[in-house]
Design an enzyme around this catalytic site. Structure first.
Site, PDB file in Angstrom:
ATOM      1  N   TYR A 126       0.837  -1.197   0.000  1.00  8.01           N
ATOM      2  CA  TYR A 126       0.000   0.000   0.000  1.00  8.01           C
ATOM      3  C   TYR A 126       0.873   1.249   0.000  1.00  8.01           C
ATOM      4  O   TYR A 126       1.797   1.373   0.819  1.00  8.01           O
ATOM      5  CB  TYR A 126      -0.931   0.029   1.218  1.00  8.01           C
ATOM      6  CG  TYR A 126      -1.889   1.195   1.137  1.00  8.01           C
ATOM      7  CD1 TYR A 126      -3.000   1.129   0.299  1.00  8.01           C
ATOM      8  CD2 TYR A 126      -1.660   2.360   1.842  1.00  8.01           C
ATOM      9  CE1 TYR A 126      -3.870   2.207   0.183  1.00  8.01           C
ATOM     10  CE2 TYR A 126      -2.527   3.447   1.727  1.00  8.01           C
ATOM     11  CZ  TYR A 126      -3.625   3.366   0.896  1.00  8.01           C
ATOM     12  OH  TYR A 126      -4.484   4.437   0.766  1.00  8.01           O
ATOM     13  N   GLN A 190     -10.773   0.494   1.606  1.00  6.97           N
ATOM     14  CA  GLN A 190     -11.252  -0.359   0.506  1.00  6.97           C
ATOM     15  C   GLN A 190     -10.093  -1.031  -0.220  1.00  6.97           C
ATOM     16  O   GLN A 190     -10.223  -2.151  -0.719  1.00  6.97           O
ATOM     17  CB  GLN A 190     -12.123   0.437  -0.467  1.00  6.97           C
ATOM     18  CG  GLN A 190     -11.479   1.598  -1.171  1.00  6.97           C
ATOM     19  CD  GLN A 190     -11.636   2.919  -0.409  1.00  6.97           C
ATOM     20  OE1 GLN A 190     -11.767   2.920   0.811  1.00  6.97           O
ATOM     21  NE2 GLN A 190     -11.626   4.022  -1.140  1.00  6.97           N
ATOM     22  N   ASN A 219      -3.094   6.130   6.657  1.00  7.33           N
ATOM     23  CA  ASN A 219      -3.753   6.874   7.726  1.00  7.33           C
ATOM     24  C   ASN A 219      -4.461   5.922   8.691  1.00  7.33           C
ATOM     25  O   ASN A 219      -4.352   4.698   8.584  1.00  7.33           O
ATOM     26  CB  ASN A 219      -4.714   7.908   7.146  1.00  7.33           C
ATOM     27  CG  ASN A 219      -5.811   7.271   6.296  1.00  7.33           C
ATOM     28  OD1 ASN A 219      -6.109   6.072   6.429  1.00  7.33           O
ATOM     29  ND2 ASN A 219      -6.423   8.051   5.431  1.00  7.33           N
ATOM     30  N   THR A 242       3.930   9.524  12.219  1.00  6.30           N
ATOM     31  CA  THR A 242       5.389   9.474  12.178  1.00  6.30           C
ATOM     32  C   THR A 242       5.991  10.296  13.316  1.00  6.30           C
ATOM     33  O   THR A 242       5.349  11.210  13.856  1.00  6.30           O
ATOM     34  CB  THR A 242       5.897   9.965  10.818  1.00  6.30           C
ATOM     35  OG1 THR A 242       7.288   9.667  10.695  1.00  6.30           O
ATOM     36  CG2 THR A 242       5.667  11.458  10.633  1.00  6.30           C
ATOM     37  N   GLN A 264      10.090  16.473  10.042  1.00  5.41           N
ATOM     38  CA  GLN A 264       9.151  15.414  10.436  1.00  5.41           C
ATOM     39  C   GLN A 264       7.755  15.989  10.627  1.00  5.41           C
ATOM     40  O   GLN A 264       6.755  15.342  10.296  1.00  5.41           O
ATOM     41  CB  GLN A 264       9.653  14.756  11.711  1.00  5.41           C
ATOM     42  CG  GLN A 264       9.296  13.288  11.834  1.00  5.41           C
ATOM     43  CD  GLN A 264       9.935  12.462  10.722  1.00  5.41           C
ATOM     44  OE1 GLN A 264      10.987  12.802  10.202  1.00  5.41           O
ATOM     45  NE2 GLN A 264       9.284  11.370  10.350  1.00  5.41           N
ATOM     46  N   HIS A 267       5.035  16.157   7.744  1.00  4.05           N
ATOM     47  CA  HIS A 267       4.306  14.984   7.286  1.00  4.05           C
ATOM     48  C   HIS A 267       2.814  15.098   7.573  1.00  4.05           C
ATOM     49  O   HIS A 267       1.972  14.732   6.745  1.00  4.05           O
ATOM     50  CB  HIS A 267       4.824  13.723   7.996  1.00  4.05           C
ATOM     51  CG  HIS A 267       5.977  13.071   7.317  1.00  4.05           C
ATOM     52  ND1 HIS A 267       5.849  12.312   6.185  1.00  4.05           N
ATOM     53  CD2 HIS A 267       7.301  13.046   7.639  1.00  4.05           C
ATOM     54  CE1 HIS A 267       7.030  11.857   5.825  1.00  4.05           C
ATOM     55  NE2 HIS A 267       7.933  12.292   6.681  1.00  4.05           N
ATOM     56  N   GLU A 333      10.439   6.062  16.299  1.00  4.55           N
ATOM     57  CA  GLU A 333      10.537   5.559  14.926  1.00  4.55           C
ATOM     58  C   GLU A 333      11.878   5.980  14.328  1.00  4.55           C
ATOM     59  O   GLU A 333      12.602   5.157  13.769  1.00  4.55           O
ATOM     60  CB  GLU A 333       9.377   6.126  14.105  1.00  4.55           C
ATOM     61  CG  GLU A 333       9.404   5.745  12.635  1.00  4.55           C
ATOM     62  CD  GLU A 333       8.358   6.494  11.823  1.00  4.55           C
ATOM     63  OE1 GLU A 333       8.087   6.063  10.691  1.00  4.55           O
ATOM     64  OE2 GLU A 333       7.825   7.522  12.306  1.00  4.55           O
ATOM     65  N   HIS A 334      12.188   7.268  14.426  1.00  2.00           N
ATOM     66  CA  HIS A 334      13.474   7.811  13.977  1.00  2.00           C
ATOM     67  C   HIS A 334      14.166   8.449  15.171  1.00  2.00           C
ATOM     68  O   HIS A 334      13.581   9.300  15.839  1.00  2.00           O
ATOM     69  CB  HIS A 334      13.294   8.896  12.905  1.00  2.00           C
ATOM     70  CG  HIS A 334      12.413   8.504  11.762  1.00  2.00           C
ATOM     71  ND1 HIS A 334      11.055   8.792  11.738  1.00  2.00           N
ATOM     72  CD2 HIS A 334      12.698   7.877  10.605  1.00  2.00           C
ATOM     73  CE1 HIS A 334      10.546   8.340  10.607  1.00  2.00           C
ATOM     74  NE2 HIS A 334      11.513   7.784   9.897  1.00  2.00           N
ATOM     75  N   ASP A 367      15.000   8.626   4.696  1.00  2.00           N
ATOM     76  CA  ASP A 367      13.726   8.594   3.982  1.00  2.00           C
ATOM     77  C   ASP A 367      13.912   8.248   2.516  1.00  2.00           C
ATOM     78  O   ASP A 367      13.027   7.647   1.893  1.00  2.00           O
ATOM     79  CB  ASP A 367      13.025   9.953   4.082  1.00  2.00           C
ATOM     80  CG  ASP A 367      12.370  10.182   5.433  1.00  2.00           C
ATOM     81  OD1 ASP A 367      12.157   9.192   6.156  1.00  2.00           O
ATOM     82  OD2 ASP A 367      12.095  11.353   5.767  1.00  2.00           O
ATOM     83  N   GLU A 421       2.066 -34.784  30.112  1.00  2.00           N
ATOM     84  CA  GLU A 421       1.056 -33.815  29.663  1.00  2.00           C
ATOM     85  C   GLU A 421      -0.308 -34.469  29.454  1.00  2.00           C
ATOM     86  O   GLU A 421      -1.223 -33.825  28.935  1.00  2.00           O
ATOM     87  CB  GLU A 421       1.542 -33.140  28.374  1.00  2.00           C
ATOM     88  CG  GLU A 421       2.785 -32.297  28.605  1.00  2.00           C
ATOM     89  CD  GLU A 421       3.273 -31.573  27.354  1.00  2.00           C
ATOM     90  OE1 GLU A 421       2.728 -31.834  26.257  1.00  2.00           O
ATOM     91  OE2 GLU A 421       4.191 -30.741  27.493  1.00  2.00           O
ATOM     92  N   HIS A 426       0.128 -39.275  21.841  1.00  3.80           N
ATOM     93  CA  HIS A 426       1.371 -38.760  21.269  1.00  3.80           C
ATOM     94  C   HIS A 426       2.477 -39.806  21.387  1.00  3.80           C
ATOM     95  O   HIS A 426       3.229 -40.049  20.432  1.00  3.80           O
ATOM     96  CB  HIS A 426       1.805 -37.477  21.989  1.00  3.80           C
ATOM     97  CG  HIS A 426       1.060 -36.256  21.565  1.00  3.80           C
ATOM     98  ND1 HIS A 426      -0.300 -36.130  21.673  1.00  3.80           N
ATOM     99  CD2 HIS A 426       1.512 -35.085  21.036  1.00  3.80           C
ATOM    100  CE1 HIS A 426      -0.669 -34.940  21.241  1.00  3.80           C
ATOM    101  NE2 HIS A 426       0.419 -34.275  20.839  1.00  3.80           N
TER     102      HIS A 426
END
Length: 436
Positions: A126, A190, A219, A242, A264, A267, A333-334, A367, A421, A426
């Site tokens: 995506y 979708q 998003n 982010t 940053q 964004h 994240e960064h 990036d 067990e 088994h």
């Protein structure tokens, strides 16, 4: 502009004291569930209706014609084309070194366990197209999948009114440069539902077969849809807004730090920009730089909202040792380290999506052109998760190969544990092989 949090002298766990964006993904899941279910049940018609509603595009077909994808590469701005090719080349160099090799262990004579590394069969990637159209994300998703050996790759990206209902032309050009020919002009929840469940199209040639794994940022609606589909398909992560954290001392350039925080913040209004420092003088100088630089940036309104939000701020600490504990707790994240001995400090960090060392390794480099991957864990998930890599697209499969003598040798242990067990069948599955 930035809020200040003073942790000097504090011995408390800083996790609940640090700024962080708040997202209610659970509420978004319930809001988006009808869209996902409609796509599962009705395919093309549901995608068409959702796209008209959310993107104001009247789709006649889902799939972008391969000729259109190929043409997009030819119309790329020459500088952008050269930059994409260089980004692809650098990313390939880094990700090629991440490949795993099969390993066979001889456990006992006649008994081996082999770990095979097998790529996922079909992957849906995506690529967002909202506030920022991220052609670089095509590179970051496709390259590790290709290096892992994934043979069926499909990209979904929102249709753009400005491009006759097709995805952004730079995104299409990046797909062409990477050899991706299956692209769908579908965005949002979708798109995730289409990838996860598969979908009918305007005709048979327009249909989308379901994938095994979905990766890529988006998003909150994309994140919610990925949560709904998790289990049916694998996902890379639930990406939140982010974020950047900068650990800096008095040697850092206030202009550099401010520029990185702004980069940053542009964004998204919910993006997080956090400075952790033991220098009040640096904090004051960064605030002064922000007052100057923010007014000159293109997305000033978005940046101001981000920097002024509860998710951004300056955190004051006693020294770099406390600063290290704070950034580990934040698990950014960064993470940038702009201090004396920056590399030594960087190698002590345990929790970060990616670490950028010194004055000349800004997040912007990662990036686009460092060779590293920019699809990284957010919202503190770097405490337990990694960024996207070749490993993300590989599955380890154990192959167990014991001969009769090796099984006979292991039989007493299998039977003892099976009985302990209360699973006697088994053990009988082993003894049945030696019954006369």
């Amino acid at each position: 502009m930035l809020n200040r949090i003073d942790l000097r002298g504090s011995l408390d766990d800083p996790r609940d004291l640090l700024p962080r964006a708040q997202l209610d993904v659970s509420a978004a899941v319930e809001q988006i569930r009808p869209v996902v279910e409609a796509v599962r049940e009705h395919g093309f018609s549901a995608i068409h209706d959702a796209t008209l509603r959310f993107d104001q595009v009247d789709l006649s077909r889902l799939r972008v014609p391969p000729a259109v994808i190929a043409a997009a590469a030819e119309t790329l701005d020459p500088d952008v084309r050269a930059a994409l090719l260089e980004a692809i080349s650098r990313a390939r160099r880094v990700h090629a070194d991440q490949k795993r090799t099969d390993v066979t262990t001889q456990v006992v004579p006649g008994g081996t366990v082999t770990e095979r590394w097998v790529p996922v069969g079909r992957v849906g990637l995506y690529v967002p197209g909202g506030l920022a159209v991220l052609a670089s994300t095509v590179v970051m998703n496709v390259v590790p999948a290709q290096e892992a050996g994934v043979t069926s790759l499909v990209v979904a990206s929102p249709p753009q009114q400005s491009n006759d209902g097709l995805p952004d032309p730079t995104i299409l050009g990046a797909c062409a440069l990477l050899g991706v020919t299956e692209v769908y002009a579908v965005g949002g929840a979708q798109a995730i539902a289409m990838l996860g469940y598969g979908s009918t199209g305007a005709d048979d040639a327009d249909a989308c077969a379901p994938v095994d794994m979905i990766t890529g940022p988006g998003n909150i609606w994309v994140t919610a849809a990925k949560r709904l589909l998790q289990g049916r398909v694998g996902i890379d992560a639930e990406a939140g807004p982010t974020e950047i954290a900068v650990l800096a001392d008095e040697t850092a350039s206030p202009a550099h730090v401010a520029a990185d925080l702004i980069s940053q913040a542009e964004h998204d209004p919910m993006a997080a920009s956090v400075l952790v420092t033991d220098s009040v003088a640096l904090a004051d100088a960064v605030d002064a730089q922000l007052a100057t630089q923010v007014g000159a940036t293109k997305h000033e309104s978005r940046v101001r909202e981000s920097l002024g939000g509860r998710q951004s701020g300056i955190v004051l600490v006693d020294d770099l040792e406390q600063g290290l504990r704070v950034v580990d707790a934040y698990a950014a994240e960064h993470l940038e380290i702009q201090t004396r001995g920056a590399r030594d400090l960087a190698m002590r960090v345990r929790n970060a999506g990616a670490i950028f060392v010194g004055a000349y390794s800004p997040v912007s480099l990662g990036d686009y052109a460092a060779g590293s991957n920019h699809v990284l864990p957010t919202a503190g998930c770097a405490r337990h998760s990694s960024g996207l890599s070749v490993q993300s697209f590989l599955r380890g499969i154990h192959v167990i190969d014991y001969d009769e003598a090796a099984l006979r040798d292991a039989a007493p242990h299998v039977i003892a544990l099976a009985n302990a067990e209360d699973l006697p069948a088994h053990g009988q599955a082993v003894t049945a092989r030696f019954a006369s």
